[in-house]
Motif scaffolding. Structure first.
Motif, PDB file in Angstrom:
ATOM      1  N   ARG A  53       0.839  -1.199   0.000  1.00 20.60           N
ATOM      2  CA  ARG A  53       0.000   0.000   0.000  1.00 20.60           C
ATOM      3  C   ARG A  53       0.872   1.245   0.000  1.00 20.60           C
ATOM      4  O   ARG A  53       0.895   1.987  -0.969  1.00 20.60           O
ATOM      5  N   ASN A  54       1.567   1.477   1.094  1.00 18.80           N
ATOM      6  CA  ASN A  54       2.575   2.544   1.142  1.00 18.80           C
ATOM      7  C   ASN A  54       3.355   2.423   2.444  1.00 18.80           C
ATOM      8  O   ASN A  54       2.950   1.731   3.369  1.00 18.80           O
ATOM      9  N   ASN A  55       4.497   3.114   2.502  1.00 21.50           N
ATOM     10  CA  ASN A  55       5.367   3.012   3.672  1.00 21.50           C
ATOM     11  C   ASN A  55       4.735   3.571   4.935  1.00 21.50           C
ATOM     12  O   ASN A  55       4.995   3.081   6.032  1.00 21.50           O
ATOM     13  N   ASN A 252       2.539  10.552   5.842  1.00 17.68           N
ATOM     14  CA  ASN A 252       3.927  10.099   5.861  1.00 17.68           C
ATOM     15  C   ASN A 252       4.701  10.720   7.011  1.00 17.68           C
ATOM     16  O   ASN A 252       5.492  10.044   7.688  1.00 17.68           O
ATOM     17  N   TYR A 307       6.980  11.582   1.287  1.00 18.25           N
ATOM     18  CA  TYR A 307       7.544  10.235   1.337  1.00 18.25           C
ATOM     19  C   TYR A 307       8.133   9.991   2.719  1.00 18.25           C
ATOM     20  O   TYR A 307       8.654  10.910   3.354  1.00 18.25           O
ATOM     21  N   LYS A 320      11.661   9.078  -5.645  1.00 18.85           N
ATOM     22  CA  LYS A 320      10.507   8.615  -4.876  1.00 18.85           C
ATOM     23  C   LYS A 320       9.451   9.720  -4.764  1.00 18.85           C
ATOM     24  O   LYS A 320       8.241   9.453  -4.812  1.00 18.85           O
TER      25      LYS A 320
END
Length: 327
Positions: A53-55, A252, A307, A320
């Motif tokens: 999904r994402n960090n 994030n 990010y 990124k």
């Protein structure tokens, strides 16, 4: 711990389970128990799929609910029920009990890493991280491999793995003793430290060190009781700014702050965008700080990209972020 270590731990438990006469005397139950032990040793890390999904989601949730008290109770039951359909004649209680041990051991050993787990949920969301064992410890992994090899070559598995766990118990005590010595050395190096972070590495006597006093952050390494400070950063409160406020609302940035107890910040202005960057000070590697969170905010106080994660060069970070500054 890493996946490989969890696998060899599950394999070691397979040998130990032969101490159970029901397991050792019934091939069907033995097969079901062996499968339950290996799968139970891995199942809490199923949340690794959150990386897809994402960090931010991964960092906020990895080793969270999947390593909690309810999960420790539910994973063995789910695996045992599933195995009961595949092996209906297997002794259900024994399959469940050994699988429970595998799941419990997975969560238990993870609390000794610097990352830790939320093992006390739902009673507390506090991260339990003792920070005495690296995520991959070559000594622990190698000892398991040696013990498994002895088993494969005919050694008594029960005695072999009891000796293994005895050696590991002593090893863990040594790690606690070494960490205590390092922490005492850091207190002498930074006498007014308000917070001290000590993280293990793959080397027995080498530790990462980050400490803060009222005015500075200090980053270094310890080898035994010898502490070397590599970097010192002035400790300043983050300025009040609507751009920073907007950045701090970004998922994030929030994930980073929830994970990192010691970091420094920087604010810059690039191509009509404000860049807010948070830099974790715990993981210095070759003069670089790879764990960061970055947010770009436009003039309308909107986060246009952000990010968080591990990155080892500025070029890769820009990639990124999908951001290329004008020359």
């Amino acid at each position: 711990m890493d996946t490989g270590t969890h696998i060899v731990m599950g394999t070691a438990l397979c040998g130990l389970s032969l101490a159970d006469p029901v397991v050792s005397s019934d091939s069907v139950t033995m097969t079901a128990v062996f499968i339950g032990l290996v799968s139970g040793s891995l199942i809490p890390d199923i949340d690794t799929v959150l990386k897809l999904r994402n960090n931010a989601v991964y960092i906020s949730n990895h080793r969270g609910i999947t390593h909690s008290i309810p999960a420790i109770l539910l994973w063995p039951l789910a695996i045992a029920v599933l195995l009961s359909f595949i092996f209906p004649s297997a002794a259900f209680f024994h399959v469940w009990a050994w699988t429970f041990l595998a799941v419990f051991l997975h969560v238990f050993v993870d609390i000794f890493n610097s990352y830790g787990t939320q093992a006390l949920r739902p009673f507390s969301n506090h991260w339990v991280a003792l920070g005495v064992i690296n995520t991959f410890d070559p000594i622990i992994f190698s000892l398991h491999i040696v013990a498994i090899a002895f088993w494969l070559f005919g050694a008594d598995p029960i005695l072999t793995f009891l000796i293994l766990y005895g050696v590991l118990f002593v090893y863990y005590l040594l790690r606690f003793a070494v960490k205590a010595a390092v922490k005492n050395a850091v207190r002498h190096t930074v006498p007014n430290a308000e917070s001290i972070f000590i993280a293990p590495t793959m080397h027995f006597f080498q530790w990462r060190v980050a400490a803060s006093d009222a005015s500075c952050h200090y980053v270094g390494r310890a080898y035994g009781r010898s502490v070397t400070i590599y970097d010192r950063f002035d400790r300043e409160p983050m300025p009040e700014s609507p751009y920073i406020d907007a950045a701090m609302e970004d998922p994030n940035i929030q994930a980073f702050v929830s994970f990192s107890p010691i970091y420094r910040w920087s604010v810059s202005y690039i191509d009509d965008l404000y860049e807010v960057r948070l830099i974790d000070l715990r993981y210095r590697s070759k003069e670089y700080y790879p764990f960061v969170a970055v947010a770009h905010i436009d003039q309308n106080l909107k986060v246009v990209n952000s990010y968080t994660g591990w990155i080892f060069s500025e070029a890769k970070l820009r990639k990124k972020l999908k951001f290329i500054p004008n020359s």
